[in-house]
Design an enzyme around this catalytic site. Structure first.
Site, PDB file in Angstrom:
ATOM      1  N   SER A 121      -5.575  -4.644   3.860  1.00  0.00           N
ATOM      2  CA  SER A 121      -4.859  -3.512   3.268  1.00  0.00           C
ATOM      3  C   SER A 121      -5.771  -2.764   2.311  1.00  0.00           C
ATOM      4  O   SER A 121      -6.098  -3.252   1.230  1.00  0.00           O
ATOM      5  CB  SER A 121      -3.607  -3.982   2.528  1.00  0.00           C
ATOM      6  OG  SER A 121      -3.129  -2.913   1.737  1.00  0.00           O
ATOM      7  N   MET A 134       8.324  -7.571   5.282  1.00  0.00           N
ATOM      8  CA  MET A 134       7.835  -7.308   3.926  1.00  0.00           C
ATOM      9  C   MET A 134       8.197  -8.507   3.048  1.00  0.00           C
ATOM     10  O   MET A 134       9.364  -8.866   2.922  1.00  0.00           O
ATOM     11  CB  MET A 134       8.511  -6.058   3.345  1.00  0.00           C
ATOM     12  CG  MET A 134       8.128  -4.742   4.000  1.00  0.00           C
ATOM     13  SD  MET A 134       6.368  -4.371   3.961  1.00  0.00           S
ATOM     14  CE  MET A 134       5.984  -4.385   2.216  1.00  0.00           C
ATOM     15  N   GLY A 179       2.508  -8.474   1.886  1.00  0.00           N
ATOM     16  CA  GLY A 179       2.828  -8.531   0.459  1.00  0.00           C
ATOM     17  C   GLY A 179       2.630  -9.903  -0.144  1.00  0.00           C
ATOM     18  O   GLY A 179       3.271 -10.869   0.252  1.00  0.00           O
ATOM     19  N   GLY A 197      -4.357  -7.550   0.904  1.00  0.00           N
ATOM     20  CA  GLY A 197      -4.993  -6.476   0.143  1.00  0.00           C
ATOM     21  C   GLY A 197      -5.763  -7.000  -1.043  1.00  0.00           C
ATOM     22  O   GLY A 197      -6.976  -7.218  -0.981  1.00  0.00           O
ATOM     23  N   GLY A 252       5.743  -0.674  -2.059  1.00  0.00           N
ATOM     24  CA  GLY A 252       5.392   0.341  -3.060  1.00  0.00           C
ATOM     25  C   GLY A 252       4.104   0.061  -3.808  1.00  0.00           C
ATOM     26  O   GLY A 252       3.447   0.997  -4.250  1.00  0.00           O
ATOM     27  N   ASP A 260      -1.663   1.951   4.154  1.00  0.00           N
ATOM     28  CA  ASP A 260      -0.345   2.105   3.514  1.00  0.00           C
ATOM     29  C   ASP A 260      -0.091   3.545   3.095  1.00  0.00           C
ATOM     30  O   ASP A 260      -0.779   4.077   2.224  1.00  0.00           O
ATOM     31  CB  ASP A 260      -0.262   1.203   2.279  1.00  0.00           C
ATOM     32  CG  ASP A 260      -0.092  -0.260   2.657  1.00  0.00           C
ATOM     33  OD1 ASP A 260       0.810  -0.554   3.467  1.00  0.00           O
ATOM     34  OD2 ASP A 260      -0.861  -1.092   2.155  1.00  0.00           O
TER      35      ASP A 260
HETATM   36  C1  DX5 Z   1       2.982  -2.905  -0.290  1.00  0.00           C
HETATM   37  C2  DX5 Z   1       2.012  -2.626   0.825  1.00  0.00           C
HETATM   38  C3  DX5 Z   1       1.047  -3.715   1.082  1.00  0.00           C
HETATM   39  C4  DX5 Z   1       0.126  -4.038  -0.041  1.00  0.00           C
HETATM   40  C5  DX5 Z   1      -0.321  -5.475   0.109  1.00  0.00           C
HETATM   41  O1  DX5 Z   1       3.995  -1.965  -0.290  1.00  0.00           O
HETATM   42  O2  DX5 Z   1       2.714  -2.365   2.021  1.00  0.00           O
HETATM   43  O3  DX5 Z   1       0.325  -3.503   2.280  1.00  0.00           O
HETATM   44  O4  DX5 Z   1      -0.988  -3.206  -0.129  1.00  0.00           O
HETATM   45  O5  DX5 Z   1      -1.099  -5.774  -0.984  1.00  0.00           O
HETATM   46  P1  DX5 Z   1      -1.233  -7.245  -1.536  1.00  0.00           P
HETATM   47  O6  DX5 Z   1      -1.952  -8.060  -0.511  1.00  0.00           O
HETATM   48  O7  DX5 Z   1      -2.043  -7.050  -2.781  1.00  0.00           O
HETATM   49  O8  DX5 Z   1       0.153  -7.758  -1.834  1.00  0.00           O
HETATM   50 ZN    ZN Z   2       1.712  -2.336   4.021  1.00  0.00          ZN
END
Ligand code: DX5
Ligand code: ZN
Length: 223
Positions: free
Chosen positions: A9, A139, A179, A200, A144, A36
């Site tokens: 991400s 999710m 997430g 991410g 967000g 995203d």
């Molecule tokens: C949240 C996003 C995710 C986020 C994941 O709304 O959809 O893709 O960037 O990030 P991490 O891995 O830091 O939870």
């Molecule tokens: Zn995402």
């Protein structure tokens, strides 16, 4: 571990060097780029749009780009992202008036279609949509922001989706989790039945930006 896919991400990447960041994370072993898109309406944050997706393609990124639309509405952006080089386009069922029409549009434009479920969104939306899905996104945080904590109840939801896919003989559909995915909860999430992991902050905030070390560590975990 070969069936496990890692979707990096880029929300936590260095946006001033996005092309290089993508190249580096893919060379380090990520399978896809998770992109995203947030509109400050469906979710309380604002990120990047189709211009950036196209810029990554023009820069030379050839790996699949997994576009996660956290926007309402979705249909215009489906057109724009298909044109910009998206591979997967995933939508949230609450964000479109006509889920089937939006999924069909994704396919008509030559992309693969995903449906995303927020932590309390019921799985009933799968009852009549499986035929049109290439990916199901669970999710494990409220959408967000990057860097939130994994909601433990998501594990049971992943197990339930895995059972649905097996019962309905749809195991080719990717089961993606997004997430709070970290080294320390990865094994549990994989055991619940996920095969595709959006990661991410755990990758991009790793010490010395050593993406190879962190991705290898994840791939070496015993599942
Ligand atoms: C949240 C996003 C995710 C986020 C994941 O709304 O959809 O893709 O960037 O990030 P991490 O891995 O830091 O939870
Ligand atoms: Zn995402």
């Amino acid at each position: 571990m070969s069936k496990i896919k890692i979707a990096a991400s880029i929300l936590s990447a260095d946006f001033a060097r996005l092309g290089e960041e993508c190249t580096k994370v893919l060379a380090a072993g990520a399978d896809t780029i998770h992109f995203d898109v947030m509109d400050n309406h469906y979710v309380p944050n604002l990120t990047i749009g189709p211009l950036v997706c196209k810029a990554l393609r023009d820069f030379g990124i050839q790996a699949p780009i997994d576009v996660h639309l956290m926007t309402k509405p979705v249909d215009n952006l489906i057109h724009d992202f298909a044109k910009a080089g998206a591979t997967y386009i995933t939508i949230h069922p609450e964000a479109t008036e006509h889920i089937d029409r939006s999924l069909q549009l994704i396919h008509d434009l030559g992309c693969l279609a995903g449906l995303a479920f927020n932590p309390v969104t019921p799985l009933d939306y799968l009852d009549y949509s499986l035929e049109k899905l290439d990916l199901i996104l669970i999710m494990s945080v409220n959408p967000g922001f990057a860097g939130q904590s994994f909601i433990p109840g998501s594990l049971q939801k992943i197990q339930t989706v895995r059972k649905i896919l097996e019962t309905r003989q749809k195991t080719k559909i990717l089961l993606e989790v997004d997430g709070g995915v970290k080294v320390n909860n990865f094994t549990k999430i994989a055991a619940a039945g996920a095969d595709t992991f959006v990661i991410g902050s755990e990758i991009f905030n790793t010490p010395n930006k050593n993406y190879t070390a962190i991705i290898s560590k994840i791939r070496e975990l015993k599942i």
